[in-house]
Design a protein around this motif. Structure first.
Motif, PDB file in Angstrom:
ATOM      1  N   LEU A 100       0.823  -1.213   0.000  1.00 37.81           N
ATOM      2  CA  LEU A 100       0.000   0.000   0.000  1.00 37.81           C
ATOM      3  C   LEU A 100       0.854   1.260   0.000  1.00 37.81           C
ATOM      4  O   LEU A 100       0.566   2.219  -0.721  1.00 37.81           O
ATOM      5  CB  LEU A 100      -0.935  -0.003   1.204  1.00 37.81           C
ATOM      6  CG  LEU A 100      -2.100  -0.980   1.157  1.00 37.81           C
ATOM      7  CD1 LEU A 100      -2.835  -0.989   2.491  1.00 37.81           C
ATOM      8  CD2 LEU A 100      -3.043  -0.627   0.028  1.00 37.81           C
ATOM      9  N   LEU A 101       1.917   1.251   0.789  1.00 38.07           N
ATOM     10  CA  LEU A 101       2.814   2.404   0.842  1.00 38.07           C
ATOM     11  C   LEU A 101       3.503   2.622  -0.502  1.00 38.07           C
ATOM     12  O   LEU A 101       3.577   3.752  -1.005  1.00 38.07           O
ATOM     13  CB  LEU A 101       3.851   2.227   1.952  1.00 38.07           C
ATOM     14  CG  LEU A 101       4.829   3.369   2.171  1.00 38.07           C
ATOM     15  CD1 LEU A 101       4.085   4.635   2.595  1.00 38.07           C
ATOM     16  CD2 LEU A 101       5.861   2.988   3.215  1.00 38.07           C
ATOM     17  N   ALA A 102       3.975   1.554  -1.108  1.00 34.87           N
ATOM     18  CA  ALA A 102       4.631   1.671  -2.420  1.00 34.87           C
ATOM     19  C   ALA A 102       3.652   2.157  -3.477  1.00 34.87           C
ATOM     20  O   ALA A 102       3.995   3.005  -4.320  1.00 34.87           O
ATOM     21  CB  ALA A 102       5.240   0.330  -2.818  1.00 34.87           C
ATOM     22  N   ALA A 103       2.427   1.657  -3.452  1.00 35.02           N
ATOM     23  CA  ALA A 103       1.424   2.090  -4.432  1.00 35.02           C
ATOM     24  C   ALA A 103       1.074   3.564  -4.243  1.00 35.02           C
ATOM     25  O   ALA A 103       0.928   4.310  -5.223  1.00 35.02           O
ATOM     26  CB  ALA A 103       0.173   1.227  -4.310  1.00 35.02           C
ATOM     27  N   PHE A 104       0.946   3.998  -2.989  1.00 27.16           N
ATOM     28  CA  PHE A 104       0.611   5.399  -2.722  1.00 27.16           C
ATOM     29  C   PHE A 104       1.733   6.333  -3.171  1.00 27.16           C
ATOM     30  O   PHE A 104       1.479   7.355  -3.809  1.00 27.16           O
ATOM     31  CB  PHE A 104       0.312   5.597  -1.234  1.00 27.16           C
ATOM     32  CG  PHE A 104      -0.197   6.956  -0.901  1.00 27.16           C
ATOM     33  CD1 PHE A 104      -1.476   7.344  -1.265  1.00 27.16           C
ATOM     34  CD2 PHE A 104       0.597   7.875  -0.241  1.00 27.16           C
ATOM     35  CE1 PHE A 104      -1.958   8.606  -0.970  1.00 27.16           C
ATOM     36  CE2 PHE A 104       0.133   9.132   0.062  1.00 27.16           C
ATOM     37  CZ  PHE A 104      -1.149   9.503  -0.301  1.00 27.16           C
TER      38      PHE A 104
END
Length: 147
Positions: A100-104
């Motif tokens: 999720l952090l990488a996608a954001f």
């Protein structure tokens, strides 16, 4: 005796090197240049945008920072829980937070790149209906010889 000489040499070096090491970051030229650039950007954005646009941009910036902080804290917290408990479930939660952090962050970078990308103007072309050959068609027998 050698230890005493080593300590004296180390003390002399410390007298010269430690003040530069502990010097405040605010007095560094790079940080003052960055702060000047930040202030300049702030003044430019205020001059170009209305107060509502500046407030909306600041609100969006705070929301993005809060989201990154929550995702980062969740990733680190779940990693700590996975290490201390040895649980595979917590490891899966850590991986989910990381994804999720990488996608954001990827979405933020793509939005920033799209905002600064130069958009080429679209020029409508008019269709010519003349019966005469164009200049290119009339001169199609020209050869270019490189020397």
């Amino acid at each position: 005796m050698e230890i005493l000489a080593f300590l004296i040499i180390g003390g002399v070096w410390a007298v010269f090197l430690l003040p530069a090491f502990f010097e405040s970051k605010r007095s560094a030229s790079l940080s003052s240049t960055r702060s000047f650039a930040r202030r300049n950007d702030l003044l430019a954005s205020v001059a170009l945008n209305s107060a509502e646009q500046v407030r909306a941009a600041n609100h969006a910036r705070r929301r993005r920072r809060r989201t990154v902080a929550v995702l980062g804290t969740g990733a680190l917290g779940s990693l700590a829980a996975a290490v201390f408990t040895g649980s595979i479930i917590w490891l899966g939660v850590t991986i989910a937070f990381d994804i999720l952090l990488a996608a954001f962050v990827t979405a933020l970078l793509q939005a920033k790149a799209a905002r600064f990308a130069a958009v080429a103007p679209v020029v409508p072309l008019e269709a010519e209906t003349s019966e005469e050959p164009t200049a290119f068609e009339a001169q199609s027998s020209i050869r270019i010889v490189a020397g």
